[in-house]
Design a protein around this motif. Structure first.
Motif, PDB file in Angstrom:
ATOM      1  N   LEU A 103     -19.266  -3.010  33.420  1.00 20.57           N
ATOM      2  CA  LEU A 103     -20.759  -2.549  33.058  1.00 20.57           C
ATOM      3  C   LEU A 103     -21.349  -3.570  32.040  1.00 20.57           C
ATOM      4  CD1 LEU A 103     -23.275  -0.864  33.216  1.00 20.57           C
ATOM      5  CD2 LEU A 103     -22.214   0.584  31.591  1.00 20.57           C
ATOM      6  N   LEU A 104     -20.410  -3.862  31.219  1.00 21.56           N
ATOM      7  CA  LEU A 104     -20.870  -4.896  30.189  1.00 21.56           C
ATOM      8  C   LEU A 104     -21.572  -6.289  30.552  1.00 21.56           C
ATOM      9  CD1 LEU A 104     -21.027  -5.860  27.082  1.00 21.56           C
ATOM     10  CD2 LEU A 104     -18.447  -6.712  27.430  1.00 21.56           C
ATOM     11  N   VAL A 105     -20.928  -6.928  31.657  1.00 24.90           N
ATOM     12  CA  VAL A 105     -21.318  -7.892  32.095  1.00 24.90           C
ATOM     13  C   VAL A 105     -22.450  -7.688  32.822  1.00 24.90           C
ATOM     14  CG1 VAL A 105     -20.932  -9.801  33.703  1.00 24.90           C
ATOM     15  CG2 VAL A 105     -19.097  -9.086  32.444  1.00 24.90           C
ATOM     16  N   LYS A 106     -22.674  -6.575  33.530  1.00 28.74           N
ATOM     17  CA  LYS A 106     -24.094  -6.349  34.201  1.00 28.74           C
ATOM     18  C   LYS A 106     -25.044  -6.269  33.294  1.00 28.74           C
ATOM     19  CE  LYS A 106     -21.741  -3.958  38.016  1.00 28.74           C
ATOM     20  NZ  LYS A 106     -21.394  -2.776  38.686  1.00 28.74           N
ATOM     21  N   ARG A 107     -24.960  -5.677  32.178  1.00 29.89           N
ATOM     22  CA  ARG A 107     -25.821  -5.408  30.984  1.00 29.89           C
ATOM     23  C   ARG A 107     -26.352  -6.745  30.321  1.00 29.89           C
ATOM     24  NH1 ARG A 107     -23.978  -2.977  26.740  1.00 29.89           N
ATOM     25  NH2 ARG A 107     -26.039  -2.676  25.860  1.00 29.89           N
ATOM     26  N   TRP A 108     -25.067  -7.699  30.371  1.00 28.94           N
ATOM     27  CA  TRP A 108     -25.533  -9.006  29.898  1.00 28.94           C
ATOM     28  C   TRP A 108     -26.561  -9.694  30.634  1.00 28.94           C
ATOM     29  CZ3 TRP A 108     -23.181 -13.498  32.032  1.00 28.94           C
ATOM     30  CH2 TRP A 108     -23.553 -14.806  31.552  1.00 28.94           C
ATOM     31  N   LEU A 109     -26.233  -9.772  32.067  1.00 26.12           N
ATOM     32  CA  LEU A 109     -26.746 -10.604  33.186  1.00 26.12           C
ATOM     33  C   LEU A 109     -28.316  -9.907  33.139  1.00 26.12           C
ATOM     34  CD1 LEU A 109     -24.486 -10.638  36.258  1.00 26.12           C
ATOM     35  CD2 LEU A 109     -25.308 -12.642  34.855  1.00 26.12           C
ATOM     36  N   ARG A 110     -28.676  -8.564  32.512  1.00 25.62           N
ATOM     37  CA  ARG A 110     -29.892  -8.245  32.580  1.00 25.62           C
ATOM     38  C   ARG A 110     -30.457  -8.272  31.320  1.00 25.62           C
ATOM     39  NH1 ARG A 110     -27.265  -3.430  35.026  1.00 25.62           N
ATOM     40  NH2 ARG A 110     -27.460  -2.533  32.978  1.00 25.62           N
ATOM     41  N   GLY A 111     -29.963  -9.066  30.177  1.00 20.14           N
ATOM     42  CA  GLY A 111     -30.250  -9.539  28.906  1.00 20.14           C
ATOM     43  C   GLY A 111     -30.424  -8.210  28.128  1.00 20.14           C
ATOM     44  N   GLU A 112     -29.662  -7.143  28.179  1.00 20.60           N
ATOM     45  CA  GLU A 112     -29.590  -5.940  27.590  1.00 20.60           C
ATOM     46  C   GLU A 112     -28.569  -5.979  26.286  1.00 20.60           C
ATOM     47  OE1 GLU A 112     -29.154  -2.981  30.243  1.00 20.60           O
ATOM     48  OE2 GLU A 112     -31.162  -3.486  31.339  1.00 20.60           O
ATOM     49  N   THR A 113     -27.770  -7.077  26.028  1.00 15.83           N
ATOM     50  CA  THR A 113     -26.737  -6.948  24.997  1.00 15.83           C
ATOM     51  C   THR A 113     -26.963  -7.720  23.815  1.00 15.83           C
ATOM     52  OG1 THR A 113     -25.798  -8.884  26.018  1.00 15.83           O
ATOM     53  CG2 THR A 113     -24.858  -7.005  26.776  1.00 15.83           C
ATOM     54  N   VAL A 114     -26.281  -7.235  22.716  1.00 15.05           N
ATOM     55  CA  VAL A 114     -26.411  -7.826  21.513  1.00 15.05           C
ATOM     56  C   VAL A 114     -25.564  -8.780  21.331  1.00 15.05           C
ATOM     57  CG1 VAL A 114     -27.191  -5.331  20.377  1.00 15.05           C
ATOM     58  CG2 VAL A 114     -24.998  -6.056  20.450  1.00 15.05           C
ATOM     59  N   LYS A 115     -25.548  -9.666  20.138  1.00 14.40           N
ATOM     60  CA  LYS A 115     -24.637 -10.744  20.111  1.00 14.40           C
ATOM     61  C   LYS A 115     -23.203 -10.506  20.402  1.00 14.40           C
ATOM     62  CE  LYS A 115     -23.737 -14.797  16.971  1.00 14.40           C
ATOM     63  NZ  LYS A 115     -23.836 -15.136  15.634  1.00 14.40           N
ATOM     64  N   ALA A 116     -22.375  -9.403  19.707  1.00 13.81           N
ATOM     65  CA  ALA A 116     -21.049  -9.186  19.633  1.00 13.81           C
ATOM     66  C   ALA A 116     -20.790  -9.014  21.211  1.00 13.81           C
ATOM     67  CB  ALA A 116     -20.636  -8.234  19.099  1.00 13.81           C
ATOM     68  N   GLU A 117     -21.584  -8.260  22.085  1.00  9.81           N
ATOM     69  CA  GLU A 117     -21.448  -7.797  23.345  1.00  9.81           C
ATOM     70  C   GLU A 117     -21.659  -9.089  24.177  1.00  9.81           C
ATOM     71  OE1 GLU A 117     -22.780  -3.462  23.788  1.00  9.81           O
ATOM     72  OE2 GLU A 117     -24.491  -4.869  23.645  1.00  9.81           O
ATOM     73  N   THR A 118     -22.447  -9.977  23.922  1.00  9.16           N
ATOM     74  CA  THR A 118     -22.624 -11.083  24.770  1.00  9.16           C
ATOM     75  C   THR A 118     -21.530 -12.036  24.625  1.00  9.16           C
ATOM     76  OG1 THR A 118     -25.151 -10.964  24.313  1.00  9.16           O
ATOM     77  CG2 THR A 118     -24.082 -13.310  24.711  1.00  9.16           C
ATOM     78  N   LEU A 119     -21.001 -12.245  23.370  1.00 11.25           N
ATOM     79  CA  LEU A 119     -19.839 -12.822  23.384  1.00 11.25           C
ATOM     80  C   LEU A 119     -18.529 -12.627  24.222  1.00 11.25           C
ATOM     81  CD1 LEU A 119     -19.848 -13.923  19.367  1.00 11.25           C
ATOM     82  CD2 LEU A 119     -20.408 -15.421  21.208  1.00 11.25           C
ATOM     83  N   LYS A 120     -18.544 -11.238  24.033  1.00 10.03           N
ATOM     84  CA  LYS A 120     -17.420 -10.580  24.645  1.00 10.03           C
ATOM     85  C   LYS A 120     -17.516 -10.782  26.265  1.00 10.03           C
ATOM     86  CE  LYS A 120     -13.661  -8.469  25.700  1.00 10.03           C
ATOM     87  NZ  LYS A 120     -12.342  -8.983  25.408  1.00 10.03           N
ATOM     88  N   ALA A 121     -18.888 -10.638  26.806  1.00 11.43           N
ATOM     89  CA  ALA A 121     -19.223 -10.740  28.292  1.00 11.43           C
ATOM     90  C   ALA A 121     -18.988 -12.155  28.599  1.00 11.43           C
ATOM     91  CB  ALA A 121     -20.727 -10.286  28.436  1.00 11.43           C
ATOM     92  N   ARG A 122     -19.502 -13.280  27.880  1.00 10.39           N
ATOM     93  CA  ARG A 122     -19.155 -14.433  28.320  1.00 10.39           C
ATOM     94  C   ARG A 122     -17.554 -14.884  28.215  1.00 10.39           C
ATOM     95  NH1 ARG A 122     -23.224 -18.299  28.261  1.00 10.39           N
ATOM     96  NH2 ARG A 122     -25.222 -17.342  27.677  1.00 10.39           N
ATOM     97  N   GLU A 123     -16.694 -14.047  27.415  1.00  9.05           N
ATOM     98  CA  GLU A 123     -15.287 -14.605  27.494  1.00  9.05           C
ATOM     99  C   GLU A 123     -14.850 -13.993  28.990  1.00  9.05           C
ATOM    100  OE1 GLU A 123     -11.533 -12.649  24.978  1.00  9.05           O
ATOM    101  OE2 GLU A 123     -13.483 -12.633  23.936  1.00  9.05           O
ATOM    102  N   ILE A 124     -15.227 -12.938  29.001  1.00  9.49           N
ATOM    103  CA  ILE A 124     -14.869 -12.292  30.459  1.00  9.49           C
ATOM    104  C   ILE A 124     -15.340 -13.382  31.425  1.00  9.49           C
ATOM    105  CG2 ILE A 124     -15.002 -10.453  32.070  1.00  9.49           C
ATOM    106  CD1 ILE A 124     -15.561  -8.371  29.567  1.00  9.49           C
ATOM    107  N   VAL A 125     -16.530 -13.727  31.471  1.00  9.98           N
ATOM    108  CA  VAL A 125     -17.126 -14.492  32.454  1.00  9.98           C
ATOM    109  C   VAL A 125     -16.169 -15.910  32.621  1.00  9.98           C
ATOM    110  CG1 VAL A 125     -18.967 -15.930  33.403  1.00  9.98           C
ATOM    111  CG2 VAL A 125     -19.213 -13.693  32.755  1.00  9.98           C
ATOM    112  N   GLU A 126     -15.766 -16.437  31.402  1.00 18.02           N
ATOM    113  CA  GLU A 126     -15.046 -17.803  31.233  1.00 18.02           C
ATOM    114  C   GLU A 126     -13.622 -17.514  31.979  1.00 18.02           C
ATOM    115  OE1 GLU A 126     -15.896 -20.941  30.577  1.00 18.02           O
ATOM    116  OE2 GLU A 126     -17.989 -19.801  30.748  1.00 18.02           O
ATOM    117  N   GLY A 127     -13.070 -16.183  31.878  1.00 17.58           N
ATOM    118  CA  GLY A 127     -11.764 -15.952  32.873  1.00 17.58           C
ATOM    119  C   GLY A 127     -11.877 -16.075  34.401  1.00 17.58           C
ATOM    120  N   TRP A 128     -13.143 -15.534  34.642  1.00 16.40           N
ATOM    121  CA  TRP A 128     -13.376 -15.472  36.095  1.00 16.40           C
ATOM    122  C   TRP A 128     -13.814 -16.878  36.858  1.00 16.40           C
ATOM    123  CZ3 TRP A 128     -18.110 -11.178  36.027  1.00 16.40           C
ATOM    124  CH2 TRP A 128     -17.393  -9.986  35.550  1.00 16.40           C
TER     125      TRP A 128
END
Length: 328
Positions: A103-128
């Protein structure tokens, strides 16, 4: 002792790999079973359809494939450069065509995350991103999907595939071309097709159909093209090798006839011309392409490339040197 598949891959040495996977006990779980009388031919189309999905999601291109009754072959090209150039958003979208994603990545794609959440989402995506040019993940997404679908149809549990896939590095253009022809000729050598273009569930038939249908191949996986009239003049065109599609079709057809028992040692004149341009000894080519049961070597290519690959993968010695010397 078995080794991890990642230890058999060195993208610095070659992006091309030949992968093989067999059904458990080599049973005819994808074809007509002569013992039970059950017909599973439709499952071969499952492999083709899944390949079509995976090559659009992964940074891994398909050069050749052949789906047999109890095993399949694929020749793949790992495109690490393209994967590293994708934006984070594109990586996420590609991965989530195969998996639901958190859900975190889905929220990030919609632009609904704060800075800390954005960093975590990008970390997950880099693993992908790393997984999307990983040969092991590609084969995992292919084999697990097919196993679940077959077990669901059979109302059973357990293994569908005999073991982990086998991987063979193709270190130069000669090795790549010979492996593609070997894969495309599987149905002819098995006696289930009279000609390469009549071999169902193969890349050679798909390439031949391009002429019949003016390039339209709906529902089939995207293949890395060979050189043809559309891209021959484009210096930056991405192709499997430097030779024309028509030359390749002629080569496969001639080789298929040459390895028949009544024509062993003979080769069509047009194919011989292509082999001469490649610098390949004709008799060595026929011996290499003949049906065989010995262990598939880990890598194929010129001797210098074999030694470099062995060093890159932490090996003191690697099989296939006899073939390397024969093919030049």
């Amino acid at each position: 002792m078995t080794q991890a598949r990642y230890s058999q891959v060195s993208l610095d040495e070659t992006p091309y790999y030949h992968c093989i996977c067999r059904c458990v006990r080599r049973a005819f779980l994808c074809g007509q079973d002569p013992y039970s009388g059950e017909n599973y031919e439709h499952r071969r189309q499952w492999v083709v359809e899944r390949l079509a999905i995976l090559v659009e999601a992964f940074a891994i291109d398909l050069c050749a494939y052949s789906v047999m009754s109890n095993h399949y072959h694929v020749v793949l090209k790992v495109d690490r450069v393209s994967a590293q150039a994708w934006s984070s958003e594109e990586v996420a979208e590609r991965w989530m065509t195969l998996f639901s994603g958190p859900l975190l990545v889905k929220r990030w794609l919609r632009g609904e995350t704060v800075k800390a959440e954005t960093l975590k989402a990008r970390e997950i995506v880099e693993g992908w991103r790393t997984r999307l040019f990983d040969l092991g993940w590609f084969m995992k997404c292919l084999n697990e999907h097919l196993a679940r679908k077959a077990n669901e149809e059979d109302h059973c549990k357990g293994r569908f595939w005999e073991s982990r896939y086998k991987s063979q590095a193709l270190l130069d253009e000669k090795a790549l071309l010979s492996c593609m022809a070997y894969v495309d000729l599987n149905p002819v050598r098995a006696g289930i097709a009279a000609t390469p273009e009549d071999s169902e569930h193969t890349s050679i038939r798909q390439r031949a159909e391009r002429f019949r249908n003016n390039g339209v191949s709906q529902g089939l996986p995207r293949l890395v093209p060979l050189v043809d009239t559309d891209n021959a003049e484009k210096k930056d065109a991405v192709t499997v090798c430097r030779f024309r599609l028509m030359d390749y079709l002629q080569l496969v057809d001639a080789t298929g006839r040459a390895i028949r028992e009544d024509k062993r040692g003979a080769i069509d004149a047009k194919a011989a011309e292509i082999l001469s341009r490649l610098g390949i000894d004709q008799s060595a080519w026929l011996r290499h392409m003949a049906p065989r049961k010995q262990r598939v070597p880990l890598a194929v290519g010129a001797m210098t490339r074999l030694r470099a690959f062995a060093e890159a993968t932490g090996r003191q010695w690697i099989s296939g040197q006899k073939v390397a010397c024969a093919l030049g």
